[in-house]
Design an enzyme around this catalytic site. Structure first.
Site, PDB file in Angstrom:
ATOM      1  N   GLY A   1      24.846  80.094  16.260  1.00 26.46           N
ATOM      2  CA  GLY A   1      23.533  80.183  16.874  1.00 26.46           C
ATOM      3  C   GLY A   1      23.136  78.917  17.604  1.00 26.46           C
ATOM      4  O   GLY A   1      22.008  78.441  17.501  1.00 26.46           O
TER       5      GLY A   1
ATOM      6  N   ARG B   1      11.483  88.396  25.281  1.00 24.18           N
ATOM      7  CA  ARG B   1      11.499  87.177  24.479  1.00 24.18           C
ATOM      8  C   ARG B   1      10.221  86.341  24.615  1.00 24.18           C
ATOM      9  O   ARG B   1       9.732  85.794  23.621  1.00 24.18           O
ATOM     10  CB  ARG B   1      12.726  86.329  24.804  1.00 24.18           C
ATOM     11  CG  ARG B   1      14.041  86.972  24.378  1.00 24.18           C
ATOM     12  CD  ARG B   1      15.214  86.011  24.529  1.00 24.18           C
ATOM     13  NE  ARG B   1      15.150  84.957  23.541  1.00 24.18           N
ATOM     14  CZ  ARG B   1      14.816  83.698  23.817  1.00 24.18           C
ATOM     15  NH1 ARG B   1      14.536  83.338  25.059  1.00 24.18           N
ATOM     16  NH2 ARG B   1      14.771  82.797  22.859  1.00 24.18           N
TER      17      ARG B   1
ATOM     18  N   TYR C   1       8.783  85.813  21.038  1.00 28.23           N
ATOM     19  CA  TYR C   1       8.959  84.490  20.458  1.00 28.23           C
ATOM     20  C   TYR C   1       8.109  83.402  21.107  1.00 28.23           C
ATOM     21  O   TYR C   1       8.185  82.244  20.698  1.00 28.23           O
ATOM     22  CB  TYR C   1      10.420  84.025  20.578  1.00 28.23           C
ATOM     23  CG  TYR C   1      11.469  84.962  20.055  1.00 28.23           C
ATOM     24  CD1 TYR C   1      11.405  85.460  18.766  1.00 28.23           C
ATOM     25  CD2 TYR C   1      12.544  85.324  20.847  1.00 28.23           C
ATOM     26  CE1 TYR C   1      12.381  86.308  18.281  1.00 28.23           C
ATOM     27  CE2 TYR C   1      13.532  86.178  20.371  1.00 28.23           C
ATOM     28  CZ  TYR C   1      13.445  86.662  19.086  1.00 28.23           C
ATOM     29  OH  TYR C   1      14.415  87.505  18.617  1.00 28.23           O
TER      30      TYR C   1
ATOM     31  N   CYS D   1       1.445  97.431  31.086  1.00 33.70           N
ATOM     32  CA  CYS D   1       0.045  97.506  30.669  1.00 33.70           C
ATOM     33  C   CYS D   1      -0.189  96.707  29.397  1.00 33.70           C
ATOM     34  O   CYS D   1      -0.621  97.242  28.366  1.00 33.70           O
ATOM     35  CB  CYS D   1      -0.364  98.972  30.478  1.00 33.70           C
ATOM     36  SG  CYS D   1      -0.243  99.939  31.986  1.00 33.70           S
TER      37      CYS D   1
END
Length: 460
Positions: free
Chosen positions: A268, A354, A358, A385
């Site tokens: 990661g 994202r 986040y 919307c």
């Protein structure tokens, strides 16, 4: 001009709002004589004209080079043991990319039956696949075992018997890893930290010996070793080093009861989304992890096991740029005196969720031209919307940005297409690969017919 008081502290007012920051864009990114951004020798203007917008553009050579860089960094750092590097299928997966990463010496992680199907459709040897997931269905496990997936990561004690039973049905001995919740708190967004105690992945360290004994009690299973994943978008190696120390203590204990040939330390690793992101070179991360593993193995008096690494977005993330067309612009007065320019584009949270999920920050540049207009603080928003439908929370563009301009957002290769949706019934964008001045579609754009095909009430 000076920075807008509405700009976040990390955002530097640019001398040139047309410049492409090398840390954020693919290495091949440049501007043509007429000012258009090009990737791998292909202008984004021509791609938008041919394939439409929004459009994901992936630089094949960039992706391949990054796959090799991860592979070589860890093979160099762990020169005295074997290293297996797994590409994160969840970041972005299609058959073409699956073939690319395998050709560059990587394996592939899949986290669902659908991702497994894509990898198999690409012709990937199942032995090169690792199967993740905290809630694998019985049919999913059966299929994975049946096709000969190289390793299944057991995320809970319940899965031990489920995988063992499937292996018995297929007359196989299935290799498995046991995911451990190490308790290491990675320095990342809360949603991206995956080894904290109070979350859904893995089992506690204290429960692992009993779980491994249960694995070893099933003849249809082969215990490969422990698996750890502390999170994603991580910029330093200290968290991995601490996780390695904790796991190797247990690894050494488990060797007394049988072989433990490998250790999977996850990954990661972080990438640059903006000029404020300071990315640690892969070689430094690999060397830091290797020092910790080697030192701990020496202390424990055990050989360094085979090491598995899951680098995550670092392979595909920086390889891709998303292209949008501007539809409207409007200046909004904030706090009665400061102006923020809203620039609306023809995509949004349906192709990049994202920022909404986040609070992720991205960079944006005009893609069809350059301008000497003074930089203006902009917020790039989508057409959905939702007030949270934001693509770029804050960046500077030339102040004359106007409807019809093309915008390009770099570093969108990971968790953008894979998290894309049909919200407001927008079709998901196409993915186009570019290489040596040529382009080809590797995932076609969804059409209206695609959207209607699953609706059982359609009569035409």
């Amino acid at each position: 001009m000076t920075a807008s008081p509405l700009a976040p502290a990390w955002l530097v007012h640019p001398d040139d709002a047309n410049a492409l920051a090398p840390a954020v864009w693919p290495a091949s990114a440049s501007r043509t004589a007429d000012g258009a951004v090009e990737i791998a020798g292909v202008s984004l203007t021509s791609l938008a004209a041919e394939f439409g917008t929004p459009l994901y553009v992936v630089d094949e050579d960039e992706l391949r080079a990054r796959a090799r860089a991860v592979r070589d960094a860890f093979r160099t750092a762990f020169a005295d043991t074997d290293v297996a590097v797994y590409y994160a299928g969840k970041a972005f997966l299609c058959t073409t990319v699956a073939r690319w990463v395998v050709e560059e010496g990587l394996r592939i992680d899949v986290a669902s039956e659908g991702e497994l199907a894509v990898a198999l459709a690409a012709g990937v040897n199942p032995a090169l696949l690792g199967h993740h997931g905290n809630n694998k269905g019985l049919a999913e496990i059966d299929r994975s075992v049946g096709v000969g997936v190289g390793a299944i990561v057991l995320d809970s004690v319940v899965e031990i018997d489920r995988v063992a039973d499937a292996a018995e049905r297929h007359g196989r001995v299935q290799a498995v890893r046991l995911r451990i919740n190490s308790g290491v708190h990675a320095s990342t967004h809360e949603y991206l930290a995956t080894a904290r105690e109070d979350q859904k992945f893995g089992i506690p360290l204290a429960d692992a010996p009993a779980a491994v004994a249960a694995i070893r009690a099933r003849p249809s299973l082969r215990f490969l070793g422990l698996h750890s994943h502390i999170g994603s978008q991580i910029f330093e190696s200290s968290g991995f080093a601490e996780a390695a120390r904790r796991l190797l203590e247990l690894h050494a204990e488990l060797r007394a009861g049988g072989e433990v040939p490998e250790l999977n330390l996850g990954g990661g690793f972080g990438i640059a989304y903006t000029s404020a992101d300071e990315v640690t070179p892969l070689g430094e991360i690999a060397a830091g992890i290797a020092r910790a593993v080697t030192s701990e193995c020496d202390r424990l008096g055990i050989p360094v096991p085979t090491v598995a690494i899951e680098p995550g977005r670092v392979v595909v993330g920086p390889s891709t740029v998303t292209v949008y067309e501007v539809g409207t612009t409007k200046d909004v007065l904030v706090e009665g005196e400061h102006v923020r320019r809203y620039v609306s584009v023809d995509g949004g949270m349906s192709d990049n969720v994202r920022p909404a999920l986040y609070g992720a920050d991205y960079t944006v540049r005009m893609a069809n031209r350059v301008s000497d207009a003074d930089p203006a603080l902009v917020r790039v928003v989508g057409k959905h919307c939702e007030s949270g439908d934001v693509v770029i929370r804050a960046d500077y563009l030339p102040g004359d940005v106007t409807p019809g301009d093309l915008l390009a957002v770099p570093a969108t290769g990971a968790y953008c297409w894979s998290l894309a949706s049909n919200y407001n019934y927008l079709g998901r964008p196409a993915v186009v690969a570019v290489k040596d001045g040529a382009a080809r579609v590797i995932v076609r754009r969804e059409t209206e017919d695609d959207l209607l095909r699953r609706d059982a009430g359609v009569t035409r």
